[in-house]
Motif scaffolding. Structure first.
Motif, PDB file in Angstrom:
ATOM      1  N   THR A 240       0.887  -1.215   0.084  1.00 41.20           N
ATOM      2  CA  THR A 240      -0.047   0.065   0.133  1.00 41.20           C
ATOM      3  C   THR A 240       0.904   1.169   0.001  1.00 41.20           C
ATOM      4  O   THR A 240       2.351   1.065  -0.001  1.00 41.20           O
ATOM      5  N   ARG A 241       0.355   2.629   0.035  1.00 43.41           N
ATOM      6  CA  ARG A 241       0.876   3.686  -0.146  1.00 43.41           C
ATOM      7  C   ARG A 241       1.517   4.082   1.433  1.00 43.41           C
ATOM      8  O   ARG A 241       2.391   4.868   1.481  1.00 43.41           O
ATOM      9  N   SER A 242       0.937   3.467   2.315  1.00 45.17           N
ATOM     10  CA  SER A 242       1.344   3.672   3.789  1.00 45.17           C
ATOM     11  C   SER A 242       1.316   2.744   4.752  1.00 45.17           C
ATOM     12  O   SER A 242       0.601   1.736   4.412  1.00 45.17           O
ATOM     13  N   ALA A 243       1.823   2.821   5.867  1.00 48.57           N
ATOM     14  CA  ALA A 243       2.200   1.795   6.696  1.00 48.57           C
ATOM     15  C   ALA A 243       2.800   2.141   8.164  1.00 48.57           C
ATOM     16  O   ALA A 243       3.288   3.287   8.073  1.00 48.57           O
ATOM     17  N   ILE A 244       2.087   1.801   9.351  1.00 49.30           N
ATOM     18  CA  ILE A 244       2.627   1.989  10.688  1.00 49.30           C
ATOM     19  C   ILE A 244       3.050   0.824  11.220  1.00 49.30           C
ATOM     20  O   ILE A 244       2.455  -0.352  11.072  1.00 49.30           O
ATOM     21  N   PHE A 245       4.379   0.607  11.649  1.00 52.64           N
ATOM     22  CA  PHE A 245       5.182  -0.544  12.126  1.00 52.64           C
ATOM     23  C   PHE A 245       5.053  -0.149  13.789  1.00 52.64           C
ATOM     24  O   PHE A 245       5.755   0.817  14.097  1.00 52.64           O
TER      25      PHE A 245
ATOM     26  N   GLY B 205      -9.745   1.902   0.857  1.00 52.00           N
ATOM     27  CA  GLY B 205      -8.347   2.208   1.350  1.00 52.00           C
ATOM     28  C   GLY B 205      -7.419   1.178   1.756  1.00 52.00           C
ATOM     29  O   GLY B 205      -6.228   1.316   2.191  1.00 52.00           O
ATOM     30  N   GLU B 206      -7.994  -0.231   1.466  1.00 60.08           N
ATOM     31  CA  GLU B 206      -7.256  -1.249   1.501  1.00 60.08           C
ATOM     32  C   GLU B 206      -6.538  -1.310   2.977  1.00 60.08           C
ATOM     33  O   GLU B 206      -5.256  -1.688   3.135  1.00 60.08           O
TER      34      GLU B 206
ATOM     35  N   ILE C 140       0.483  -2.323  10.309  1.00 60.18           N
ATOM     36  CA  ILE C 140      -0.721  -1.813   9.672  1.00 60.18           C
ATOM     37  C   ILE C 140      -0.544  -1.173   8.269  1.00 60.18           C
ATOM     38  O   ILE C 140       0.373  -0.323   8.121  1.00 60.18           O
ATOM     39  N   ARG C 141      -1.387  -1.415   7.643  1.00 59.32           N
ATOM     40  CA  ARG C 141      -1.256  -0.784   5.953  1.00 59.32           C
ATOM     41  C   ARG C 141      -2.489  -0.245   5.629  1.00 59.32           C
ATOM     42  O   ARG C 141      -3.482  -0.903   5.920  1.00 59.32           O
ATOM     43  N   ALA C 142      -2.451   0.627   4.734  1.00 57.67           N
ATOM     44  CA  ALA C 142      -3.418   1.293   3.976  1.00 57.67           C
ATOM     45  C   ALA C 142      -2.896   2.147   2.731  1.00 57.67           C
ATOM     46  O   ALA C 142      -1.803   2.509   2.934  1.00 57.67           O
ATOM     47  N   ASP C 143      -3.922   2.431   1.850  1.00 54.57           N
ATOM     48  CA  ASP C 143      -3.383   3.539   1.043  1.00 54.57           C
ATOM     49  C   ASP C 143      -3.662   5.027   1.495  1.00 54.57           C
ATOM     50  O   ASP C 143      -3.126   5.992   0.663  1.00 54.57           O
ATOM     51  N   HIS C 144      -4.010   5.143   2.660  1.00 52.72           N
ATOM     52  CA  HIS C 144      -4.074   6.415   3.282  1.00 52.72           C
ATOM     53  C   HIS C 144      -3.584   6.408   4.740  1.00 52.72           C
ATOM     54  O   HIS C 144      -4.066   5.485   5.252  1.00 52.72           O
TER      55      HIS C 144
ATOM     56  N   PHE D 181       6.024   5.223   3.998  1.00 50.85           N
ATOM     57  CA  PHE D 181       5.384   5.676   3.043  1.00 50.85           C
ATOM     58  C   PHE D 181       6.118   5.029   1.761  1.00 50.85           C
ATOM     59  O   PHE D 181       7.355   4.587   1.647  1.00 50.85           O
ATOM     60  N   ARG D 182       5.082   4.907   0.722  1.00 50.10           N
ATOM     61  CA  ARG D 182       5.769   4.329  -0.473  1.00 50.10           C
ATOM     62  C   ARG D 182       6.460   5.439  -1.210  1.00 50.10           C
ATOM     63  O   ARG D 182       5.847   6.622  -1.308  1.00 50.10           O
TER      64      ARG D 182
END
Length: 315
Positions: free
Chosen positions: A16-21, A57-58, A106-110, A138-139
């Motif tokens: 995806t475009r964004s992630a939180i680890f 938002g995936e 945690i992943r999503a496009d936003h 971020f991607r």
């Protein structure tokens, strides 16, 4: 998804475009252990509740557990290959192991979706855990890493991703699960950018613009792509990477968060040994002259089916 294993977590979802680890440690006490077990049954519901607000938002979340906390939380049986993170190398070139009992990927496009889900999860966990690392990734353009090269080109896709990332018959009690290794790398971008592009390409083993792999006749055996190619019984063994760039330009921080899923920790550990020690020893990954690992952890990711069941497990 194959029907001969329990429903997995979102291990094989697209990048995806964004992630939180988030990596956290369990605080002492039975009430804290109970709180972590409780969240196992609620992760899927929280993902649905937040994700429904942005259906395209995936949003997803993968939850994993470290070796040091499994018995405390869940007791027997125990995943066959779950152990403490194996360290490799020494000095400035060291794959270091750092504390970590719980991983949330945690992943999503936003990013707002990632942020909201992370907030909900951490609110539910409360004082049961202490966060030891949190990275917002971020991607970077066309899946580039912070050093400017496309990341994850050789990722398995489709059915191949499932075959390499998920457990099957090798540990039937934990079929549909996965192992994941995470590391946070910081880059010396001033030193890296001082190199000519041709020198960077020889270190990585690929063309910087086109992402085409260098010809074997000119690609050094110490290149990153050479040392992270693993074969067993004449067949290449792949892992599933979901790496993300991160950074704080004002603080001079530029990094890559490595996260690799596999049905066993062995191939990722072999890659790390090749990189940090060398294949043969001394023929190490020259990217490590410009990149430093500052965290390291190994976690087991239960199937989605087992994750919900673990909420009621009595160790």
């Amino acid at each position: 998804m194959p029907t001969d294993i329990p429903e997995p977590q979102a291990v094989c979802n697209a990048i995806t475009r964004s992630a939180i680890f988030i990596v956290a440690t369990l605080n002492p006490g039975p009430d804290n252990a109970a709180a972590v077990r409780s969240i196992c049954g609620d992760v899927a519901a929280l993902v649905r509740a937040v994700g429904t607000r942005a259906p395209t938002g995936e949003l997803s979340c993968v939850c994993g557990f470290g070796a040091g906390v499994w018995d405390t939380l869940f007791g027997a049986p125990r995943p066959a290959n779950l152990h403490a993170f194996r360290e490799f190398g020494e000095g400035k070139r060291h794959a270091i192991g750092t504390p970590g009992d719980l991983l949330l990927h945690i992943r999503a496009d936003h990013m707002d979706l990632c942020f909201e889900l992370a907030t909900q999860l951490m609110t539910r966990l409360g004082n049961a855990v202490s966060v030891v690392d949190e990275v917002h990734g971020f991607r970077y353009f066309d899946l580039r890493d912070m050093v400017g090269f496309v990341d994850g080109t050789e990722n398995p896709r489709g059915r191949e991703a499932v075959d390499f990332a998920l457990i099957r018959d090798q540990d039937r009690d934990f079929a549909g699960g996965s192992y994941v290794i995470v590391q946070k790398y910081l880059h010396d971008m001033a030193a890296w950018e001082s190199l000519p592009v041709e020198a960077q390409e020889r270190i990585i083993g690929r063309k910087k613009l086109s992402d085409v792999e260098l010809d074997e006749a000119i690609k050094p055996s110490s290149s990153h792509s050479s040392l992270t190619t693993i074969e067993k019984d004449g067949q290449e063994v792949k892992i599933l990477r979901h790496n993300m760039a991160f950074g704080r330009p004002g603080a001079g921080e530029f990094g890559t968060y490595f996260i690799g899923y596999a049905s066993s920790p062995e191939p990722v550990e072999q890659m790390l040994e090749n990189m940090f020690v060398g294949r043969p020893p001394g023929n190490y990954d020259r990217l490590l002259d410009y990149s430093r690992a500052v965290t390291g952890g190994l976690f087991f990711v239960p199937s989605a089916t087992l994750l919900e069941e673990l909420a009621d497990r009595k160790p």
